[in-house]
Every structure is written in structure tokens, then in C-alpha cells.
Design a protein around this motif. Structure first.
Motif, PDB file in Angstrom:
ATOM      1  N   SER A   1     -19.926  56.117  33.343  1.00 39.36           N
ATOM      2  CA  SER A   1     -18.493  55.873  32.440  1.00 39.36           C
ATOM      3  C   SER A   1     -18.916  57.370  31.613  1.00 39.36           C
ATOM      4  CB  SER A   1     -18.926  54.666  31.137  1.00 39.36           C
ATOM      5  OG  SER A   1     -19.268  53.536  32.221  1.00 39.36           O
ATOM      6  N   ILE A   2     -17.524  57.735  31.282  1.00 42.33           N
ATOM      7  CA  ILE A   2     -17.393  59.389  30.444  1.00 42.33           C
ATOM      8  C   ILE A   2     -15.947  58.945  29.823  1.00 42.33           C
ATOM      9  CG2 ILE A   2     -16.714  60.334  32.253  1.00 42.33           C
ATOM     10  CD1 ILE A   2     -17.495  62.769  31.377  1.00 42.33           C
ATOM     11  N   ILE A   3     -16.137  58.928  28.352  1.00 39.82           N
ATOM     12  CA  ILE A   3     -14.176  59.540  27.794  1.00 39.82           C
ATOM     13  C   ILE A   3     -15.205  60.945  27.041  1.00 39.82           C
ATOM     14  CG2 ILE A   3     -14.186  56.705  27.850  1.00 39.82           C
ATOM     15  CD1 ILE A   3     -15.448  57.482  24.883  1.00 39.82           C
ATOM     16  N   TYR A   4     -13.702  60.734  26.684  1.00 41.25           N
ATOM     17  CA  TYR A   4     -13.467  62.321  25.912  1.00 41.25           C
ATOM     18  C   TYR A   4     -12.676  61.862  24.135  1.00 41.25           C
ATOM     19  CZ  TYR A   4      -8.078  62.523  26.220  1.00 41.25           C
ATOM     20  OH  TYR A   4      -6.847  62.044  26.378  1.00 41.25           O
ATOM     21  N   ALA A   5     -12.667  62.986  23.502  1.00 36.82           N
ATOM     22  CA  ALA A   5     -12.209  63.072  22.426  1.00 36.82           C
ATOM     23  C   ALA A   5     -12.091  64.080  21.382  1.00 36.82           C
ATOM     24  CB  ALA A   5     -13.087  61.624  21.302  1.00 36.82           C
ATOM     25  N   GLU A   6     -11.070  64.388  21.125  1.00 32.57           N
ATOM     26  CA  GLU A   6     -10.611  65.758  20.690  1.00 32.57           C
ATOM     27  C   GLU A   6     -11.132  66.552  19.316  1.00 32.57           C
ATOM     28  OE1 GLU A   6      -6.172  67.144  21.775  1.00 32.57           O
ATOM     29  OE2 GLU A   6      -6.688  67.392  23.685  1.00 32.57           O
ATOM     30  N   THR A   7     -11.652  66.733  18.965  1.00 34.52           N
ATOM     31  CA  THR A   7     -12.323  66.554  17.701  1.00 34.52           C
ATOM     32  C   THR A   7     -12.764  68.125  17.449  1.00 34.52           C
ATOM     33  OG1 THR A   7     -14.942  66.992  18.397  1.00 34.52           O
ATOM     34  CG2 THR A   7     -14.170  64.513  17.719  1.00 34.52           C
ATOM     35  N   GLY A   8     -11.954  68.522  17.580  1.00 27.86           N
ATOM     36  CA  GLY A   8     -11.648  70.369  16.674  1.00 27.86           C
ATOM     37  C   GLY A   8     -12.078  70.400  15.462  1.00 27.86           C
ATOM     38  N   GLY A   9     -13.165  71.270  14.939  1.00 32.33           N
ATOM     39  CA  GLY A   9     -13.534  71.029  12.957  1.00 32.33           C
ATOM     40  C   GLY A   9     -12.636  70.802  12.590  1.00 32.33           C
ATOM     41  N   PHE A  10     -11.647  71.598  12.406  1.00 34.10           N
ATOM     42  CA  PHE A  10     -10.472  72.068  11.840  1.00 34.10           C
ATOM     43  C   PHE A  10      -9.263  71.264  11.749  1.00 34.10           C
ATOM     44  CE2 PHE A  10      -9.037  73.538  15.919  1.00 34.10           C
ATOM     45  CZ  PHE A  10      -7.995  72.759  15.883  1.00 34.10           C
ATOM     46  N   LYS A  11     -10.069  69.289  12.051  1.00 34.62           N
ATOM     47  CA  LYS A  11      -9.098  68.519  11.880  1.00 34.62           C
ATOM     48  C   LYS A  11      -9.535  67.539  10.612  1.00 34.62           C
ATOM     49  CE  LYS A  11      -7.503  68.120  16.728  1.00 34.62           C
ATOM     50  NZ  LYS A  11      -7.480  67.040  17.564  1.00 34.62           N
ATOM     51  N   GLY A  12     -10.525  68.226  10.032  1.00 34.36           N
ATOM     52  CA  GLY A  12     -11.470  67.811   9.105  1.00 34.36           C
ATOM     53  C   GLY A  12     -12.437  67.581   8.792  1.00 34.36           C
ATOM     54  N   SER A  13     -12.753  66.535   8.009  1.00 38.81           N
ATOM     55  CA  SER A  13     -14.422  66.168   8.015  1.00 38.81           C
ATOM     56  C   SER A  13     -15.069  65.423   9.235  1.00 38.81           C
ATOM     57  CB  SER A  13     -15.002  65.652   6.625  1.00 38.81           C
ATOM     58  OG  SER A  13     -14.334  63.655   6.986  1.00 38.81           O
ATOM     59  N   ASN A  14     -16.193  64.554   9.412  1.00 42.87           N
ATOM     60  CA  ASN A  14     -16.957  64.361  10.657  1.00 42.87           C
ATOM     61  C   ASN A  14     -16.365  62.463  10.263  1.00 42.87           C
ATOM     62  OD1 ASN A  14     -18.369  64.767   7.911  1.00 42.87           O
ATOM     63  ND2 ASN A  14     -19.826  63.202   8.891  1.00 42.87           N
ATOM     64  N   PHE A  15     -15.860  61.889   8.565  1.00 40.98           N
ATOM     65  CA  PHE A  15     -15.588  60.831   8.879  1.00 40.98           C
ATOM     66  C   PHE A  15     -14.366  60.971   9.280  1.00 40.98           C
ATOM     67  CE2 PHE A  15     -17.661  61.515   4.796  1.00 40.98           C
ATOM     68  CZ  PHE A  15     -18.298  60.771   4.155  1.00 40.98           C
ATOM     69  N   ILE A  16     -13.413  62.390   9.547  1.00 43.01           N
ATOM     70  CA  ILE A  16     -12.441  62.035  10.313  1.00 43.01           C
ATOM     71  C   ILE A  16     -12.809  62.173  11.734  1.00 43.01           C
ATOM     72  CG2 ILE A  16     -10.382  62.858  11.488  1.00 43.01           C
ATOM     73  CD1 ILE A  16      -9.834  61.789   8.232  1.00 43.01           C
ATOM     74  N   GLY A  17     -13.776  62.493  12.680  1.00 45.33           N
ATOM     75  CA  GLY A  17     -14.448  62.789  13.225  1.00 45.33           C
ATOM     76  C   GLY A  17     -14.772  61.049  13.979  1.00 45.33           C
ATOM     77  N   HIS A  18     -15.248  60.276  13.016  1.00 45.69           N
ATOM     78  CA  HIS A  18     -16.045  59.041  13.517  1.00 45.69           C
ATOM     79  C   HIS A  18     -14.685  58.163  14.112  1.00 45.69           C
ATOM     80  CE1 HIS A  18     -17.932  55.492  12.920  1.00 45.69           C
ATOM     81  NE2 HIS A  18     -16.756  54.449  12.865  1.00 45.69           N
TER      82      HIS A  18
ATOM     83  N   ILE B   1     -13.442  59.416  17.497  1.00 44.13           N
ATOM     84  CA  ILE B   1     -14.732  58.954  18.371  1.00 44.13           C
ATOM     85  C   ILE B   1     -14.188  57.289  18.576  1.00 44.13           C
ATOM     86  CG2 ILE B   1     -16.648  58.641  19.487  1.00 44.13           C
ATOM     87  CD1 ILE B   1     -17.254  61.482  17.754  1.00 44.13           C
ATOM     88  N   MET B   2     -14.391  56.755  17.535  1.00 43.84           N
ATOM     89  CA  MET B   2     -14.345  55.450  18.090  1.00 43.84           C
ATOM     90  C   MET B   2     -12.694  55.159  18.774  1.00 43.84           C
ATOM     91  SD  MET B   2     -16.530  53.676  17.235  1.00 43.84           S
ATOM     92  CE  MET B   2     -17.651  55.536  17.262  1.00 43.84           C
ATOM     93  N   ASP B   3     -11.318  55.342  18.441  1.00 42.04           N
ATOM     94  CA  ASP B   3     -10.511  55.236  18.641  1.00 42.04           C
ATOM     95  C   ASP B   3     -10.785  55.421  20.783  1.00 42.04           C
ATOM     96  OD1 ASP B   3      -8.717  54.148  16.923  1.00 42.04           O
ATOM     97  OD2 ASP B   3      -8.119  56.237  16.226  1.00 42.04           O
ATOM     98  N   ALA B   4     -11.297  56.387  20.808  1.00 34.92           N
ATOM     99  CA  ALA B   4     -11.491  57.106  21.668  1.00 34.92           C
ATOM    100  C   ALA B   4     -12.126  56.201  22.803  1.00 34.92           C
ATOM    101  CB  ALA B   4     -11.956  58.464  21.935  1.00 34.92           C
ATOM    102  N   ILE B   5     -13.159  55.488  22.452  1.00 32.29           N
ATOM    103  CA  ILE B   5     -13.878  54.293  23.528  1.00 32.29           C
ATOM    104  C   ILE B   5     -13.095  53.183  23.355  1.00 32.29           C
ATOM    105  CG2 ILE B   5     -15.627  52.902  21.992  1.00 32.29           C
ATOM    106  CD1 ILE B   5     -17.174  54.449  20.958  1.00 32.29           C
ATOM    107  N   ILE B   6     -12.004  52.686  22.571  1.00 36.16           N
ATOM    108  CA  ILE B   6     -11.230  51.589  22.450  1.00 36.16           C
ATOM    109  C   ILE B   6     -10.366  51.727  23.475  1.00 36.16           C
ATOM    110  CG2 ILE B   6      -9.462  50.509  20.921  1.00 36.16           C
ATOM    111  CD1 ILE B   6     -11.149  51.094  18.258  1.00 36.16           C
ATOM    112  N   ASP B   7      -9.641  53.256  23.067  1.00 39.65           N
ATOM    113  CA  ASP B   7      -8.323  53.476  24.508  1.00 39.65           C
ATOM    114  C   ASP B   7      -8.615  53.456  26.109  1.00 39.65           C
ATOM    115  OD1 ASP B   7      -6.248  53.005  23.024  1.00 39.65           O
ATOM    116  OD2 ASP B   7      -5.955  55.314  22.397  1.00 39.65           O
ATOM    117  N   GLN B   8      -9.868  54.616  26.587  1.00 41.72           N
ATOM    118  CA  GLN B   8     -10.753  54.878  26.906  1.00 41.72           C
ATOM    119  C   GLN B   8     -11.690  53.897  28.093  1.00 41.72           C
ATOM    120  OE1 GLN B   8     -11.424  58.471  27.361  1.00 41.72           O
ATOM    121  NE2 GLN B   8     -10.218  59.490  24.932  1.00 41.72           N
ATOM    122  N   TYR B   9     -12.812  52.832  26.787  1.00 41.83           N
ATOM    123  CA  TYR B   9     -13.521  52.236  27.423  1.00 41.83           C
ATOM    124  C   TYR B   9     -13.589  51.087  27.979  1.00 41.83           C
ATOM    125  CZ  TYR B   9     -18.488  51.045  28.174  1.00 41.83           C
ATOM    126  OH  TYR B   9     -19.351  50.080  28.600  1.00 41.83           O
ATOM    127  N   LEU B  10     -13.367  49.975  26.265  1.00 38.89           N
ATOM    128  CA  LEU B  10     -13.096  49.039  25.775  1.00 38.89           C
ATOM    129  C   LEU B  10     -11.594  47.828  26.981  1.00 38.89           C
ATOM    130  CD1 LEU B  10     -13.750  48.297  22.402  1.00 38.89           C
ATOM    131  CD2 LEU B  10     -15.034  48.459  24.110  1.00 38.89           C
TER     132      LEU B  10
END
Length: 438
Positions: free
Chosen positions: A123-140, A143-152
Motif C-alpha cells: 500500500s502506497i500513497i503520497y502527499a505534497e508537503t513542500g516546506g514552503f506551504k507552512g508548518s508541520n501542523f499543516i503538513g500533518h 498527510i491525514m487528508d492523503a490517507i483519507i483520499d488514497q487509502y481508506l
């Protein structure tokens, strides 16, 4: 004129990969330049409560280490090789490809590359998390949205009294593992089954059960709100947004009653649990009352320097349960402006609470200037991070590290949530005061 932001207390969007590491048997694959993942791991792992690496974390994380060649010609082939080799040597059940600034700017077609590997057993998914998008709170959240869309996948059944728990961000919150265990224990006492994907003994089984839940429970002022809304849109699961970390008898009792009411749990069951826990809590507080109150060693005023979750939860506990007075509360998690007004209202729900002024800032320089230029009548209690130890000594305050980076303590399963957590927090505060007399 340029300005320098001093001593940040979070990392870039790519730091969301720590949330992947918090899921057992899940492994991030970093498509970024050399050093990105290592610096984040050093900041959120080694220097933040000595939390360590997690499952296949630290220097074991697969990374493409893209350089000048990949910037010019693209890093797609390099990513393919790293994914293929990771499948061979990494014992994981879920792989999450995460992009850094370089790969996002260059424009590598990561979705198509990941798609090439989706036909296999992994099982493999992806998320675009370029650092310029904000903090790791945004990154979290990304990633959770990527799991919802691509895995669940949708579930054919809904399990009664099963609730998904979404709370503090793993590794960014030094106490995250203990917090999730505490929440699970509290809810189990009133007959609720908490489904938690982060921490020990959870992992992919818990993740697969997310669509089966009767509710999604978000315990956070803002981080994760987009995720529970997304879950409702995709699976129809209703959510409860409980903005305050339940610390101490006042807020924890309110928390349990709120959950009990939503799930139609017998009031007598909930009240019996609350009474049992409060009796134990007040036994210890009353036993120490002469030390806490008559010696007058506890400071009257406090300042918090932390993310919005801890600033809110601890401020309410200190004012409502310990009777302290808030001086100023600094919120450091780079909260999007759309949430500022609502978060301030959370602080002011009880007009009689003396929480003090609220300021949103990610710059420790602003905080230092305030502390240096303020004349405190008595020694203040400063609840912040390891960054704040020097300035606390300078202004002759009592300091306790409760937010990232916690560089002066090791934290394993400790938590300040609930009744037991409030006792631990009281112990730690009073111990910090006593240190001043050594």
C-alpha cells in the motif's frame, strides 16, 4: 529592513512525516534534498523530549537526496528506485511518499510515479508537503487528508460507541503518546471504545477501522479540523470538535459529560466515573494543600509559551482548578488567521477566569522583549519550551518546559491530560519552584 525570527518552535510542512512514523508499520519515503529529514528528526525527536526515532525513523528513513542533477533533469527516476528498494528492505504495511521544497518546485510528477507501484501487494500513497506551504501542523493535515483520499475505504457497518480520536500532533507534541493513552483510558471508563491510529499497538488495524466509527472526536483548537470535516464528507461520519485539552477536574468532567451526552450513555455511569476520579484527585490535592497554599511558594501569575492546544488547556487548568492568575499567553503554532478570533473566544468562555492577554506569535524575540520589559511584582511561572530557560533565569521566573522543543527532559509515556495528568503537572510546577531554593 529584514527581520529575523528567533528560535522557532515548530518545523516546516515536511515535518508532518513524523505523523507517519507514529503509525505502527507505516514508513515515509522522502523525496527531498539531503539533510531535510535528518534536521527535522533532530529537532522533533532528539531535541524534543529525547523521543527517539520511532519505527524506522531517524537515519533509517528512505530519502531520494535530490541534488543539482535532479533539479536540472528531474528526480522521477531516482524516486522510482528509492520506492522499489524501500519495498525490498523496509518491512512496512503502508508507505507514504512525501515531497520537499525542491521536488515540488521542480514539478516531478509524483502522483503518476506512485500510481505505478499501486498494482502490487504494497500500500502506497503520497502527499505534497513542500516546506514552503507552512508548518508541520499543516503538513500533518495534508498527510491525514492523503490517507483519507488514497487509502481508506468505506465501511458497510458502523460500530456503535466506536470513536476515532484525533488530538495533538505526534512528535511535535512531546507528550503525544501518553496523551492518546490517557484519552483512551478516560473514555473506556464510561464504556466508549477509542480508535487511535497513533502510538503503540494501533497502526494499520486501527487505521482500517476509521470508516467504521460512530463519531470522529477532535480534541484541538484547530489542527485536524479540516480532516474531520473531510471524513464527514467522504464517509458521512459526524464529528465532535472539542477544542480544549481536558486537564484537571473541571475540564475533564466537562469532557466526559459531553461525550456521554452525545453517545447517550447513562448519566449515572458518567457521574460515577467522575466522582471516583475526582475523589482520588482531591485526596492528593487536599493532602498537599498546606504545602501548596500556606507556604505561599506557588507563584500567583503564570505565562504560557506554547501551541494553542497547550496554552488553552493549561491556562484553563491553572485558573479554574489551581486558582492562579494569567499574565500573558503566547500562542506559537503559527495559527492561520482564519482561526484567531474563534481561539480567543475559547479562552474567554468563562468571564470570571483571569487568563490574561492572548498573543499569536512565532517569534521568540517578541516573547523575550515582553518578559524583559515587564515588571513582575512576584516571580512569574513561565510554562514554555527549552528555549525559555535562559530568559526565565534572567527575569527570575520559575520555568517548566511543556512545549517543543523540550530539550531539558526525557518524555516517554508522560501526559498532563485528565485527572492523573493534572496531578503530574502540579508536581512538576511545584518541583520547578523548589529548584529555586536549591
Amino acid at each position: 529592513m529584514s527581520e529575523v525570527v528567533e528560535q522557532l518552535r515548530h518545523v516546516c510542512t515536511l515535518g508532518g512525516y513524523e505523523s507517519v512514523l507514529a503509525i505502527e508499520k507505516a514508513v515515509p519515503i522522502i523525496h527531498a534534498g539531503p539533510g531535510c529529514a535528518a534536521k527535522i528528526w533532530s529537532t522533533l525527536g532528539l531535541q524534543n523530549g529525547c523521543q527517539g526515532t520511532g519505527y524506522m525513523g531517524g537515519h533509517s528513513i528512505p530519502c531520494t537526496d535530490v541534488g543539482e542533477k535532479e533539479v536540472v533533469f528531474g528526480g522521477g527516476n531516482r524516486l522510482r528506485k528509492v520506492i522499489s528498494n524501500s519495498f525490498k528492505v523496509m518491512d512496512a504495511e503502508l508507505y507514504v511518499v512525501l515531497t520537499g521544497c525542491t521536488s515540488d518546485i521542480v514539478g516531478d510528477n509524483v502522483p503518476e510515479i506512485v500510481k505505478e507501484f499501486k498494482n502490487g501487494e504494497k500500500s502506497i500513497i503520497y502527499a505534497e508537503t513542500g516546506g514552503f506551504k507552512g508548518s508541520n501542523f499543516i503538513g500533518h493535515e495534508l498527510i491525514m487528508d492523503a490517507i483519507i483520499d488514497q487509502y481508506l475505504e468505506p465501511s458497510d457497518e458502523i460500530e456503535e460507541k466506536l470513536i476515532n480520536i484525533w488530538a495533538t500532533v505526534p512528535y511535535q507534541d512531546t507528550f503525544w503518546a501518553g496523551n492518546y493513552e490517557t484519552i483512551k483510558d478516560l473514555l473506556s471508563q464510561i464504556g466508549v471504545k477509542a480508535n487511535i491510529i497513533f502510538g503503540p499497538g494501533n497502526g494499520l488495524k486501527a487505521l482500517n477501522d476509521v470508516p467504521k466509527a460512530q463519531y470522529n472526536l477532535l480534541i484541538s483548537p484547530w489542527v485536524g479540523l479540516k480532516n474531520v470535516i473531510h471524513l464527514k464528507e467522504k464517509f458521512g461520519t459526524p464529528y465532535l470538535h472539542y477544542e480544549t485539552l481536558p486537564i484537571g477536574p473541571t475540564e475533564t468532567g466537562k469532557f466526559l459529560r459531553t461525550i456521554g451526552k452525545i453517545l447517550h450513555i447513562d448519566d449515572n455511569v458518567v457521574e460515577e466515573v467522575i466522582k471516583k476520579q475526582e475523589d482520588r484527585y482531591f485526596y492528593y490535592i487536599e493532602r498537599a494543600a498546606d504545602v501548596l497554599l500556606e507556604t505561599r511558594l506557588l507563584p500567583k501569575h503564570f505565562i504560557t509559551i506554547a501551541d494553542s492546544a497547550y496554552t488553552l488547556g493549561i491556562s484553563k487548568f491553572l485558573t479554574n482548578d489551581l486558582g492562579l492568575l494569567g499574565d500573558k499567553q503566547f500562542i506559537t503554532d503559527d495559527v492561520p488567521k482564519e482561526y484567531h478570533k474563534q481561539i480567543k473566544e475559547y479562552f474567554n468562555e468563562n468571564p470570571s477566569s483571569n487568563i490574561g492577554d492572548i498573543q499569536f506569535t512565532s517569534d521568540s524575540g517578541n516573547i523575550k522583549n515582553y518578559l524583559r520589559n515587564t515588571k513582575f511584582r512576584t516571580k512569574p511561572l513561565i510554562l514554555g519550551s527549552g528555549w525559555d530557560r535562559v530568559i526565565s533565569r534572567e527575569v527570575k521566573g520559575y520555568q517548566l518546559s511543556i512545549s517543543a522543543p523540550v530539550s531539558d527532559r526525557m518524555v516517554l509515556s508522560r501526559s498532563y491530560l485528565g485527572y492523573e495528568g493534572a496531578l503530574r503537572l502540579t508536581e512538576d510546577i511545584y518541583s520547578a519552584v523548589l529548584q529555586d531554593f536549591q
